[in-house]
Design an enzyme around this catalytic site. Structure first.
Site, PDB file in Angstrom:
ATOM      1  N   HIS A   1       0.837  -1.207   0.000  1.00 52.37           N
ATOM      2  CA  HIS A   1       0.000   0.000   0.000  1.00 52.37           C
ATOM      3  C   HIS A   1       0.873   1.258   0.000  1.00 52.37           C
ATOM      4  CE1 HIS A   1      -3.206   2.804   1.048  1.00 52.37           C
ATOM      5  NE2 HIS A   1      -2.526   3.162   2.123  1.00 52.37           N
TER       6      HIS A   1
ATOM      7  N   HIS B   1       1.016   4.922  -2.194  1.00 50.65           N
ATOM      8  CA  HIS B   1       1.332   6.288  -1.769  1.00 50.65           C
ATOM      9  C   HIS B   1       2.575   6.904  -2.397  1.00 50.65           C
ATOM     10  CE1 HIS B   1      -1.585   7.105   1.404  1.00 50.65           C
ATOM     11  NE2 HIS B   1      -1.427   5.873   1.866  1.00 50.65           N
TER      12      HIS B   1
ATOM     13  N   GLU C   1      -6.172   9.256   0.023  1.00 51.22           N
ATOM     14  CA  GLU C   1      -6.511   7.830  -0.060  1.00 51.22           C
ATOM     15  C   GLU C   1      -7.423   7.488  -1.238  1.00 51.22           C
ATOM     16  OE1 GLU C   1      -5.085   5.420   1.430  1.00 51.22           O
ATOM     17  OE2 GLU C   1      -4.142   6.373   3.159  1.00 51.22           O
TER      18      GLU C   1
ATOM     19  N   SER D   1      -3.790   1.068  -4.823  1.00 47.14           N
ATOM     20  CA  SER D   1      -3.306  -0.204  -4.287  1.00 47.14           C
ATOM     21  C   SER D   1      -4.442  -1.206  -4.117  1.00 47.14           C
ATOM     22  CB  SER D   1      -2.576   0.017  -2.957  1.00 47.14           C
ATOM     23  OG  SER D   1      -3.462   0.509  -1.979  1.00 47.14           O
TER      24      SER D   1
HETATM   25  N1  H2B Z   1      -0.823   5.706  10.437  1.00 49.42           N
HETATM   26  C1  H2B Z   1      -0.002   5.062   9.599  1.00 49.42           C
HETATM   27  N2  H2B Z   1       1.075   4.435  10.064  1.00 49.42           N
HETATM   28  N3  H2B Z   1      -0.258   5.041   8.288  1.00 49.42           N
HETATM   29  C2  H2B Z   1      -1.309   5.667   7.751  1.00 49.42           C
HETATM   30  O1  H2B Z   1      -1.482   5.627   6.522  1.00 49.42           O
HETATM   31  C3  H2B Z   1      -2.189   6.358   8.610  1.00 49.42           C
HETATM   32  C4  H2B Z   1      -1.916   6.340  10.002  1.00 49.42           C
HETATM   33  N4  H2B Z   1      -3.231   7.043   8.174  1.00 49.42           N
HETATM   34  N5  H2B Z   1      -2.763   6.941  10.869  1.00 49.42           N
HETATM   35  C5  H2B Z   1      -3.892   8.008   8.970  1.00 49.42           C
HETATM   36  C6  H2B Z   1      -4.013   7.544  10.402  1.00 49.42           C
HETATM   37  C7  H2B Z   1      -5.171   8.383   8.254  1.00 49.42           C
HETATM   38  O2  H2B Z   1      -6.112   7.365   8.310  1.00 49.42           O
HETATM   39  C8  H2B Z   1      -5.846   9.699   8.678  1.00 49.42           C
HETATM   40  C9  H2B Z   1      -4.954  10.874   8.703  1.00 49.42           C
HETATM   41  O3  H2B Z   1      -6.546   9.524   9.860  1.00 49.42           O
HETATM   42 FE    FE Z   2      -2.763   4.947   3.153  1.00 56.32          FE
END
Ligand code: H2B
Ligand code: FE
Length: 318
Positions: A169, A174, A214, A233
């Protein structure tokens, strides 16, 4: 009254280890829950991430044959789909990452190589994290052009599914987009707005992040293309979101597609375990960024303004 927040990139060390689930605790419905070897591997990778400090390179991992086989399966399934449905910026950057050997089919990319590639493009870097962070902590990293990223592989029993972010992912979904200057600035704008923000504003920003970073779509010569990592992804959802005709045999209804507007997106609720009923589509990444900046400046309640000083990698507040 204003919550603590980092003012220098090195202070991200203080939040990088605050994972919500200790990083490697698997829930009982996780595909690797009953696999002791997998759990041990996750613990090992989590502890390396937790030892990482600003200024050093992400750890090199020697991936197993089993992990590499999973990578290849994911890669082979996604490549034809992203070729059809990913935005031009994504495809151009991935082509460059491939030609530089940063992304390869037969070897799992090392996080330090992905990070070095991005740093040269936009100053974004990737640093390891053991698992999910809170929205606030995760978004705070983006303020410093830092993307917290996992290094473990999903469980081999279900190569096209993961209940949590994994290296596929992060790297396929990303990483490439952070090499685009508009997308990089877009992401940093969300990050800067999250510094010291109220809980309500962090929630609004996290919701904007969800519908853009996302699951964002963007128009390209009349067609709808994906720039969001959750789509790029996900083999199934990418086609569901972008195909003008429904995937063959699908009983799913076509999703709604609305114009990207952070004022609207910030207040939308969304499912996390099913395909999205609604996507937001920007006219361009530049427009997406400008609207996001407007929202960060005018749509939130924070009584100060935060800006990033690149040379010193620090944030200034005024
Ligand atoms: N933490 C991690 N390690 N990866 C992420 O992609 C992620 C996260 N996304 N914490 C965040 C939350 C996202 O869902 C939003 C900003 O809440
Ligand atoms: Fe993500």
């Amino acid at each position: 009254l204003v919550p603590w927040f980092p003012l220098h990139v090195s202070e991200l060390d203080a939040i990088a280890t605050r994972t919500l689930d200790a990083g490697a605790e698997l829930k009982s419905d996780h595909p690797g829950f009953h696999d002791a070897t997998y759990r041990q591997r996750r613990q090992m990778i989590a502890s390396l991430a937790n030892q990482h400090k600003h200024g050093s390179l992400p750890p090199l991992l020697e991936y197993t044959e089993e992990e590499i086989a999973t990578w290849r399966t994911v890669y082979d399934n996604l490549e034809p789909m992203t070729n059809k449905f990913a935005c031009r910026q994504y495809l151009d950057i991935v082509a460059e990452m491939r030609s530089e050997g940063v992304v390869t089919r037969d070897r799992i990319p090392q996080q330090r190589d992905v990070s070095a590639f991005l740093e040269e493009k936009t100053g974004f870097t990737v640093r390891p994290v053991a698992g999910l962070l809170s929205s606030r902590d995760f978004l705070n990293g983006l303020a410093f052009r830092t993307f917290f990223s996992t290094q473990y592989m999903r469980h081999h029993s279900l190569p096209l599914y993961t209940p949590e972010p994994d290296l596929c992912h992060e790297i396929i979904g990303h990483a490439p987009m952070f090499a685009d200057p508009d997308f990089a600035d877009f992401s940093q704008a969300i990050g800067l707005a999250s510094l010291g923000a109220s809980e309500e504003d962090v929630k609004r920003l996290a919701t904007c992040y969800w519908f853009s970073v996302e699951f964002g779509l963007c128009r390209e010569e009349g067609e709808v293309k994906a720039y969001g990592a959750g789509l790029l992804s996900s083999f199934g959802e990418l086609e569901y979101a972008c195909s003008p005709t429904r995937p063959a045999g699908g009983k799913l209804e076509a999703p709604a597609i609305e114009a990207w507007d952070p004022w609207v997106a910030a207040h939308r609720s969304y499912p996390i375990t099913e395909y999205q009923p609604t996507y937001f589509c920007a006219e361009s990444l530049q427009e997406a960024k400008e609207r996001m900046r407007d929202f960060c400046e005018q749509g939130l309640k924070r009584p100060f303004h935060a800006r990033f000083h690149e040379l010193s990698q620090s944030v200034w507040v005024d």
